[in-house]
Design an enzyme around this catalytic site. Structure first.
Site, PDB file in Angstrom:
ATOM      1  N   LYS A 169       0.859  -1.185   0.000  1.00 52.23           N
ATOM      2  CA  LYS A 169       0.000   0.000   0.000  1.00 52.23           C
ATOM      3  C   LYS A 169       0.891   1.229   0.000  1.00 52.23           C
ATOM      4  CE  LYS A 169      -1.690   2.969   2.498  1.00 52.23           C
ATOM      5  NZ  LYS A 169      -1.672   4.103   1.558  1.00 52.23           N
ATOM      6  N   GLY A 200      -4.705   3.369  -1.806  1.00 49.13           N
ATOM      7  CA  GLY A 200      -5.880   3.791  -1.040  1.00 49.13           C
ATOM      8  C   GLY A 200      -5.451   4.509   0.218  1.00 49.13           C
ATOM      9  N   GLU A 244       9.654   1.951  10.480  1.00 43.82           N
ATOM     10  CA  GLU A 244      10.667   2.974  10.168  1.00 43.82           C
ATOM     11  C   GLU A 244       9.982   4.319  10.294  1.00 43.82           C
ATOM     12  OE1 GLU A 244      13.700   2.522   9.739  1.00 43.82           O
ATOM     13  OE2 GLU A 244      13.959   0.460   9.104  1.00 43.82           O
ATOM     14  N   CYS A 278      13.275  11.511   6.461  1.00 42.58           N
ATOM     15  CA  CYS A 278      13.302  11.043   7.841  1.00 42.58           C
ATOM     16  C   CYS A 278      14.685  11.210   8.442  1.00 42.58           C
ATOM     17  CB  CYS A 278      12.880   9.581   7.888  1.00 42.58           C
ATOM     18  SG  CYS A 278      13.854   8.550   6.775  1.00 42.58           S
ATOM     19  N   GLU A 377       9.483  16.686  14.741  1.00 44.06           N
ATOM     20  CA  GLU A 377       9.838  16.520  13.330  1.00 44.06           C
ATOM     21  C   GLU A 377       8.975  17.462  12.505  1.00 44.06           C
ATOM     22  OE1 GLU A 377       8.632  12.980  11.142  1.00 44.06           O
ATOM     23  OE2 GLU A 377      10.703  12.755  10.491  1.00 44.06           O
TER      24      GLU A 377
HETATM   25  P1  NAD Z   1       2.136   8.740   7.308  1.00 41.95           P
HETATM   26  O1  NAD Z   1       2.465   8.022   8.557  1.00 41.95           O
HETATM   27  O2  NAD Z   1       1.045   9.729   7.317  1.00 41.95           O
HETATM   28  O3  NAD Z   1       1.763   7.701   6.159  1.00 41.95           O
HETATM   29  C1  NAD Z   1       2.628   6.646   5.786  1.00 41.95           C
HETATM   30  C2  NAD Z   1       1.812   5.549   5.135  1.00 41.95           C
HETATM   31  O4  NAD Z   1       0.934   4.982   6.117  1.00 41.95           O
HETATM   32  C3  NAD Z   1       0.903   6.031   3.998  1.00 41.95           C
HETATM   33  O5  NAD Z   1       0.865   5.050   2.987  1.00 41.95           O
HETATM   34  C4  NAD Z   1      -0.440   6.160   4.689  1.00 41.95           C
HETATM   35  O6  NAD Z   1      -1.526   6.058   3.788  1.00 41.95           O
HETATM   36  C5  NAD Z   1      -0.394   4.966   5.651  1.00 41.95           C
HETATM   37  N1  NAD Z   1      -1.311   5.042   6.796  1.00 41.95           N
HETATM   38  C6  NAD Z   1      -1.866   6.155   7.354  1.00 41.95           C
HETATM   39  N2  NAD Z   1      -2.685   5.809   8.368  1.00 41.95           N
HETATM   40  C7  NAD Z   1      -2.644   4.446   8.470  1.00 41.95           C
HETATM   41  C8  NAD Z   1      -3.267   3.497   9.327  1.00 41.95           C
HETATM   42  N3  NAD Z   1      -4.098   3.875  10.299  1.00 41.95           N
HETATM   43  N4  NAD Z   1      -2.994   2.192   9.154  1.00 41.95           N
HETATM   44  C9  NAD Z   1      -2.133   1.788   8.195  1.00 41.95           C
HETATM   45  N5  NAD Z   1      -1.525   2.641   7.333  1.00 41.95           N
HETATM   46  C10 NAD Z   1      -1.767   3.960   7.472  1.00 41.95           C
HETATM   47  O7  NAD Z   1       3.500   9.398   6.809  1.00 41.95           O
HETATM   48  P2  NAD Z   1       3.760  10.294   5.513  1.00 41.95           P
HETATM   49  O8  NAD Z   1       3.232  11.679   5.766  1.00 41.95           O
HETATM   50  O9  NAD Z   1       3.326   9.580   4.296  1.00 41.95           O
HETATM   51  O10 NAD Z   1       5.359  10.322   5.527  1.00 41.95           O
HETATM   52  C11 NAD Z   1       6.086  11.176   6.352  1.00 41.95           C
HETATM   53  C12 NAD Z   1       6.556  10.467   7.601  1.00 41.95           C
HETATM   54  O11 NAD Z   1       7.268   9.296   7.249  1.00 41.95           O
HETATM   55  C13 NAD Z   1       7.529  11.292   8.423  1.00 41.95           C
HETATM   56  O12 NAD Z   1       7.230  11.191   9.791  1.00 41.95           O
HETATM   57  C14 NAD Z   1       8.871  10.650   8.140  1.00 41.95           C
HETATM   58  O13 NAD Z   1       9.844  10.820   9.106  1.00 41.95           O
HETATM   59  C15 NAD Z   1       8.492   9.232   7.968  1.00 41.95           C
HETATM   60  N6  NAD Z   1       9.516   8.524   7.193  1.00 41.95           N
HETATM   61  C16 NAD Z   1      10.333   7.614   7.829  1.00 41.95           C
HETATM   62  C17 NAD Z   1      11.347   6.979   7.129  1.00 41.95           C
HETATM   63  C18 NAD Z   1      12.268   5.971   7.783  1.00 41.95           C
HETATM   64  O14 NAD Z   1      12.860   5.153   7.081  1.00 41.95           O
HETATM   65  N7  NAD Z   1      12.426   5.973   9.084  1.00 41.95           N
HETATM   66  C19 NAD Z   1      11.519   7.255   5.779  1.00 41.95           C
HETATM   67  C20 NAD Z   1      10.680   8.172   5.170  1.00 41.95           C
HETATM   68  C21 NAD Z   1       9.669   8.791   5.891  1.00 41.95           C
END
Ligand code: NAD
Length: 470
Positions: A169, A200, A244, A278, A377
């Site tokens: 996803k 989605g 992550e 990140c 962050e």
């Molecule tokens: P997000 O947590 O909003 O979304 C990440 C993914 O999770 C998306 O595909 C989203 O649709 C899905 N998601 C959202 N709610 C969910 C739920 N309840 N159950 C399952 N899946 C769900 O993050 P974002 O805004 O897409 O990305 C930014 C964040 O990602 C930042 O906090 C960043 O630090 C982190 N990030 C971490 C790494 C790492 O390797 N540590 C790398 C890149 C980004």
């Protein structure tokens, strides 16, 4: 304008059961460039069922068969590197100077997984007991938007190397990029059902994957808030999880550092992926004794990090992914000013001449480690310079954070830099550079997550030991 109406299930493009249609907006000019029909929980269930069927045979493949598949995937992604780069620039506004090498690294991750798999002992014996490392089951791979190709390739390469089938996803903000990636999967001729992709919303499709008893493992990259939800909701089906999450990484400039090198490097590390990374080093720890030199060097090198057209190879910082992210960054800049941090560069509002598009001013504050801009962050090009007294003080400030994803140290005396690096509580620490090693583990201490990706560590996260006793 592209209209995406299907998901990829059991090797086929399948019409979406979900009906919600979302516009895809180019963040550099706010034009609508596509539409995507978002999947729902029924689409997720279909994909999970396909992955479950495929697991019965794919889990029995040999190491050699999986190595062959990883090689095919490497070639297929490499062949579309330019297309992937262009669409990533267009869809989320990633600057080409960041995106092009990331796409190359994404292709190469399949070769790294192959190398790691070659060297991984899958059978171990302890006396008369034989332990085999077994694929854990169907894996749910959930990714963010900020380096789509990389996250998809990294997670899929490890899952496949382990013999797991997958339901992916991707972020709904990566829908166009994902279409190019799907063409790579088709070109690699993956066996049906080994990788299924549903676009989605997280709280719909992602949540169904987390709930499903047929998904054994979730490998998630995203925010700490969603990571916590996944861990909590996954507990009901005893999900294995790799999380992550976010970071607030320290970058320690030691007092013997060559600032002509360390400061441009610090800006590259802090403004990486327009600050939407990140592992961005967003806390710049500077020695008090050299603060004036640091200020001067920052003023000298900031012009190279001006915001601009992400497709221009000279641009250092592109737009934020969407208006929500633009608002979030503005709120933090305001907060920094209210908290009394000194603005060394940037500030609130659009950069002059870039009023259309979600551009922010790359901003550098001089502040303290207790300010919100140093603790939370932001996920935008906002750096906080934090002065320190001596090495011990720098280490204390570096570790005074809820996160622990990455750390950076710059200094002339390499032994001293190593000593400092070895005291930073983070999953990776880079000395004198923005360094990567696709075989080195990647992941976080503390609230930055659980588990590791890349190389042997990444593959083992999809394996479960089974002991046969005689
Ligand atoms: P997000 O947590 O909003 O979304 C990440 C993914 O999770 C998306 O595909 C989203 O649709 C899905 N998601 C959202 N709610 C969910 C739920 N309840 N159950 C399952 N899946 C769900 O993050 P974002 O805004 O897409 O990305 C930014 C964040 O990602 C930042 O906090 C960043 O630090 C982190 N990030 C971490 C790494 C790492 O390797 N540590 C790398 C890149 C980004």
């Amino acid at each position: 304008m592209q209209a995406i109406t299907t998901h990829y299930i059991d090797g086929e493009a399948v019409d979406s059961h979900g009906r919600e249609v979302m516009d895809i907006v180019n963040p550099a000019n706010e034009r609508i460039i596509g539409q995507v029909t978002l999947g729902d929980d029924e689409d997720a269930r279909r994909a999970i069922a396909a992955a479950k069927r495929a697991f019965a045979t794919f889990s029995q493949t040999t190491r050699e068969e999986r190595i062959e598949l990883l090689r095919r995937l490497h070639k297929a992604v490499l062949a579309r590197a330019d297309d992937l780069t262009n669409i990533m620039v267009e869809e989320y506004g990633g600057v080409v100077q960041f995106v092009a090498p990331i796409v190359q690294a994404a292709a190469d991750v399949f070769l790294a997984a192959e190398q790691a798999l070659q060297g991984l002992p899958l059978v171990r014996t302890w006396g008369s007991t034989t332990v085999t490392l077994e694929p854990v089951g169907v894996a749910g791979l959930i990714t963010p938007w900020n380096a789509n190709a990389m996250f998809l390739c990294m997670k899929l390469s490890s899952a496949i190397a382990a013999g797991c089938t997958a339901v992916v996803k991707p972020s709904e903000l990566s829908s166009l990029q994902t279409q190019v990636w799907l063409e790579c999967l088709r070109a690699a001729n993956l066996p049906k059902g080994v990788c299924n992709v549903v676009i989605g919303r997280g709280e719909v499709v992602g949540a169904e994957m987390v709930r499903s008893p047929d998904v054994a493992k979730i490998s998630f990259t995203g925010s700490a808030a969603v990571g916590r939800t996944i861990m909590r909701d996954g507990a009901a089906t005893m999900k294995r999880v790799t999380l992550e999450l976010g970071g607030k990484s320290p970058n320690i400039i030691l007092d013997d550092a060559d600032l002509a090198r360390a400061i441009p490097l610090a800006l590259s590390i802090g403004f990486m992926n327009s600050g939407q990374a990140c592992l961005a080093g967003t806390r710049l720890l500077a020695p008090k004794s050299r603060l004036d030199d640091v200020r001067r060097a920052l003023a000298d090198f900031m012009p190279a990090f001006a915001a601009g057209n992400p497709a221009d190879p000279k641009t250092g910082v592109g737009p934020m992914v969407n208006l929500k992210q633009w608002d979030r960054v503005q709120a933090y800049i305001r907060k920094g000013i209210e908290e009394g941090a000194e603005v060394l560069a940037g500030g609130e509002g659009h950069p002059p001449g870039l009023e259309t598009g979600f551009f922010v001013k790359p901003t550098v504050f001089l502040g303290t480690n207790d300010m919100a801009i140093a603790r939370e962050e932001i996920f935008g090009p906002v750096l906080t310079v934090i002065p320190y007294e001596d090495d011990e003080d720098a280490i204390r400030i570096a570790n005074d954070t809820e996160y622990g994803l990455h750390g950076y140290v710059s200094g002339a005396d390499i032994e001293r830099a190593r000593r400092v690096a070895s005291r930073i509580r983070a999953g990776r620490v880079a000395i004198n550079g923005l360094l990567d090693d696709p075989l080195a583990p990647f992941g976080g201490f503390k609230s930055s997550g659980i588990g590791r990706e890349f190389g042997a560590y990444g593959i083992e996260a999809f394996l479960e030991p089974r002991a046969i006793l005689e």
